[in-house]
Design an enzyme around this catalytic site. Structure first.
Site, short mmCIF file in Angstrom:
data_model
loop_
_atom_site.label_atom_id
_atom_site.label_comp_id
_atom_site.label_asym_id
_atom_site.label_seq_id
_atom_site.Cartn_x
_atom_site.Cartn_y
_atom_site.Cartn_z
N TYR B 66 -20.60 -61.93 -44.30
CA TYR B 66 -21.85 -61.75 -43.55
C TYR B 66 -22.81 -62.92 -43.75
O TYR B 66 -23.55 -63.28 -42.83
CB TYR B 66 -22.52 -60.43 -43.93
CG TYR B 66 -21.84 -59.22 -43.32
CD1 TYR B 66 -21.72 -59.10 -41.93
CD2 TYR B 66 -21.31 -58.22 -44.11
CE1 TYR B 66 -21.10 -58.01 -41.36
CE2 TYR B 66 -20.68 -57.12 -43.55
CZ TYR B 66 -20.57 -57.01 -42.17
OH TYR B 66 -19.95 -55.93 -41.62
N GLU B 162 -3.05 -42.63 -65.76
CA GLU B 162 -3.09 -42.60 -64.29
C GLU B 162 -4.22 -41.74 -63.75
O GLU B 162 -4.98 -42.18 -62.90
CB GLU B 162 -1.75 -42.10 -63.73
CG GLU B 162 -1.77 -41.92 -62.21
CD GLU B 162 -0.40 -41.70 -61.59
OE1 GLU B 162 0.63 -42.00 -62.24
OE2 GLU B 162 -0.35 -41.23 -60.44
N ASP B 214 2.45 -40.78 -64.02
CA ASP B 214 3.41 -39.80 -63.51
C ASP B 214 4.83 -40.36 -63.58
O ASP B 214 5.03 -41.58 -63.47
CB ASP B 214 3.09 -39.46 -62.05
CG ASP B 214 1.86 -38.57 -61.92
OD1 ASP B 214 1.39 -38.04 -62.94
OD2 ASP B 214 1.38 -38.41 -60.78
#
Lengths: 334, 334
Positions: B66, B162, B214
C-alpha cells in the site's frame, strides 16, 4: 430431560437485548428402548462434567470424545455425537459449556495495553497478576477458558483489531499509551475464548468496544457481527459471547471514499453475501445505517483492507485515522 | 542486480547442514527498457527498508504494497508483485526479510514455562523482562518480529505442541514445572515468527526441541517437517527458520499400536500425501525411520490425534506418555 431446540426457527432478535435469542420451544429426551444410548451418554457426560469441576480440571470437546472410548457400549462412535450432547447440556443448564468444564480446542486473541489480568497460578493456587502493558512487542495470549479471570484497568476503551499486522503496528508505536486503551488482536473471526474475554472485560470495566476491521463483507459480517451479536447456529449461548455495546470504527464505505483508499474489486461471492445479509440477517435488517453501508459497497463494487491506510504513510492510522474516529461518533456504524 | 533463483531445481539437501539449501544459480536484473519498472521498484523497496531501519519501524508485506501506491508509475498494481520484490531482496542480501524491516502479516505461537524473554519496551526504549512462568493459564504471545529478543532460561527442553487444547492441558497441570521445560503451542503449521522464535531460543539456550503432533501426514509433514527443515518454495530463507536439531516425540505409528489409541480411517488424500513424501521429499528419503513410520501408517490405514491419549484418562499424557518418551530416545523419530 427437557432441552431447548437449537435452530433459527426458535430464535428471535431484540436490539434491547442485543443478541439472537432462543424462544421457548423444547424437545424432550425420555428413557425408552430407542433413546437408551443417548440417555446414558447424556448422564455420562454430566458425570464427567461433575468430575472435571470437582478436580478443578478442564477437557476439550475432543478430549471428552476420547474419554468416552472407555465407556463400553455408551461410547461415542464419532465426535459430532459427543459435541451434540455437550451442546444440549449447555442449552439445558442455560450456561456456556466452559462453565461445565468443557473448553474449546482453539484459543486466539492477543492482548496489549492498559490492563492487568488476575488469574490463578495453576502451580501455587495463588492469585497471579499479569500486566498486559509489560509485554514489550509481544502480547498476552488469552487462555482457552476465561471464566475465572478478573481484571483491573483504567483504560477508556477496547480496540478489537482484525489483523495481527495492524495490532503489531499499534503496539510497536505505543498507541495504547497515547490513547489510554486496550488493544486486542482478533486474528480473523474471533474464537469463543476471545469473544468471552472481550465481553467479560468490557462488562467489568464498563468501557466501550470499538471494532477495526477490513472494509468488506467478511470483516463486517463474519468478524464484527459475530463479535457483537453472536451467530445464528449457536443461539443458546450468544448471551454469554455477544458484545452488544460494540461499535464499528471502520473501515466503512464512507472511509473508502473520504480517505481515498486503494481498493480491490468485489468478487461475486462478496456481492452475494452482501445481498444475503440485506435480505436475511436480522441484525443488518434492524439497522438502516448498516443497510446503506452495504448497499453503497455493492454499488461501488470495491472493498478496502485496514492496511490500505498505509497509502498515506505507515503511521497515518495512528496520527490521523484513529484520532479522527474517536472524535467523530457520527462516522461509526452500530 | 544478481539474485539467486528461488526454485526446487536450485536446491540441495545435506543432513549435516540440516535444511533445504540454495545451490548457486542466479538471475540478473539489469537496467533496460523492459526492466526499468521492476528495477525502479527494487530500488524503492530498498529505500523503504532503509527508512524502516532508520526510524526503528516495521512494515508488513501488505503495508509495503500500500505504501507503493504513492510511488507514481513505480507503484505495484498487485500485492504478489511487491511480495516478489521483497523475496528477491532477502535472497539477494542473504538475510530474512524481518531483518530488512518487513514482517509477516500473521504471528502465532503461545509460550508458557521456564523462560524469561527480554524485549525492548516500545514506549520507554528500555529493556523489559517478560516472565513466561507468570502467565497463569494464559501464555506469552510471540510478536511478528523476534529478531531483537533475548532469552534467559534454565529449562532442559522445548516442547513444540500442535494443538492449543493440549498446550492448555499441560499449562493447567503445571507440566513445565515438573519437567523443567518450555511449552510452545504451534497452533497448526507454525508461522515464520514462531519458527524463528524456536530456532533462536534453542540456539541461545542450547537445548533440544521435541515435536508433539497428531499421528498423521499433516502433523508429520506439514507441521513437524516445516518446523525442522523448512519448506521447498522458501529455500533461500530456510537457513533462518529451520530447527535442525528437533526430534519428534509422537504421535508415531508405533505409539498408535503401543498405547492402543482410538483412530480415524486414513483418507485417500492422506495416502496420496504419504506416497508422495516417500517418493519426492528429500528429508523423508534420507531417513529410513521416517519411511518405515509412513509405510506402516499407510498399511494400517489409520491415523490418531494427540488427544486420543485421553482414552486412558485426561492426564495420562502427563503421567505416562511424556515421561515414557523422555526416557526412551529410541522411540523418537529424526
Amino acid at each position: 430431560m427437557s432441552i431447548p431446540i437449537r435452530a433459527l426457527s426458535n430464535v428471535s432478535y431484540d436490539p434491547d437485548i442485543g443478541y439472537l435469542e432462543l424462544k421457548g420451544a423444547e424437545k424432550t429426551r425420555t428413557l425408552t428402548a430407542n433413546t437408551v444410548k443417548t440417555f446414558a451418554q447424556s448422564l455420562r457426560v454430566m458425570a464427567l462434567s461433575k468430575e472435571l469441576k470437582k478436580s478443578n480440571d478442564l477437557a476439550t470437546k475432543r478430549e471428552a470424545y476420547y474419554v468416552s472410548k472407555n465407556w463400553g457400549d455408551a461410547r461415542f462412535s464419532e465426535q459430532p455425537e459427543s459435541d451434540n450432547v455437550i451442546d444440549d447440556l449447555e442449552a439445558m443448564f442455560r450456561v456456556n459449556r466452559e462453565a461445565l468444564g468443557f473448553i474449546p480446542e482453539e484459543k486466539g486473541g492477543a492482548v496489549s495495553g492498559r490492563l492487568i489480568v488476575i488469574d490463578t497460578d495453576p502451580n501455587t493456587g495463588k492469585d497471579i497478576r499479569i500486566n498486559c502493558s509489560k509485554m514489550g512487542t509481544g502480547a498476552y495470549s488469552i487462555p482457552n477458558s476465561v471464566e475465572n479471570l478478573r481484571f483491573e484497568t483504567e483504560a477508556k476503551f477496547i480496540l478489537a483489531i482484525e489483523t495481527s499486522g495492524m495490532h503489531q503496528r499499534l503496539v510497536k508505536h505505543g498507541y495504547w499509551k497515547k490513547a489510554n486503551c486496550i488493544l486486542i488482536s482478533l486474528g480473523g473471526v474471533p474464537t469463543r475464548a476471545c469473544r468471552r474475554f472481550i465481553r467479560r472485560l468490557s462488562d467489568v470495566a464498563n468501557i466501550p468496544v470499538y471494532g477495526f476491521v477490513d472494509g468488506d463483507m467478511y470483516g463486517w459480517a463474519n468478524i464484527y457481527r459475530t463479535l457483537k451479536v453472536g451467530s445464528g447456529n449457536a443461539a443458546h449461548i450468544n448471551k454469554f459471547f455477544c458484545v452488544p455495546h460494540a461499535r464499528l470504527f471502520g473501515i466503512t464505505t464512507d472511509d473508502i471514499k473520504k480517505y481515498e483508499l486503494p481498493t480491490h474489486p468485489l468478487t461475486e461471492v462478496d456481492i452475494k453475501r452482501g445481498n444475503d445479509a440485506l435480505k436475511n440477517d436480522p441484525f443488518i435488517r434492524l439497522h438502516p445505517a448498516w443497510q446503506k453501508n452495504i448497499k453503497d459497497l455493492i454499488k461501488m463494487k470495491k472493498r478496502a483492507e485496514q492496511q490500505a491506510l498505509a497509502k498515506h504513510g505507515l503511521n497515518y492510522v495512528i496520527e490521523r485515522y484513529l484520532p479522527d474516529k474517536l472524535k467523530n461518533p457520527s462516522t461509526w456504524l452500530p
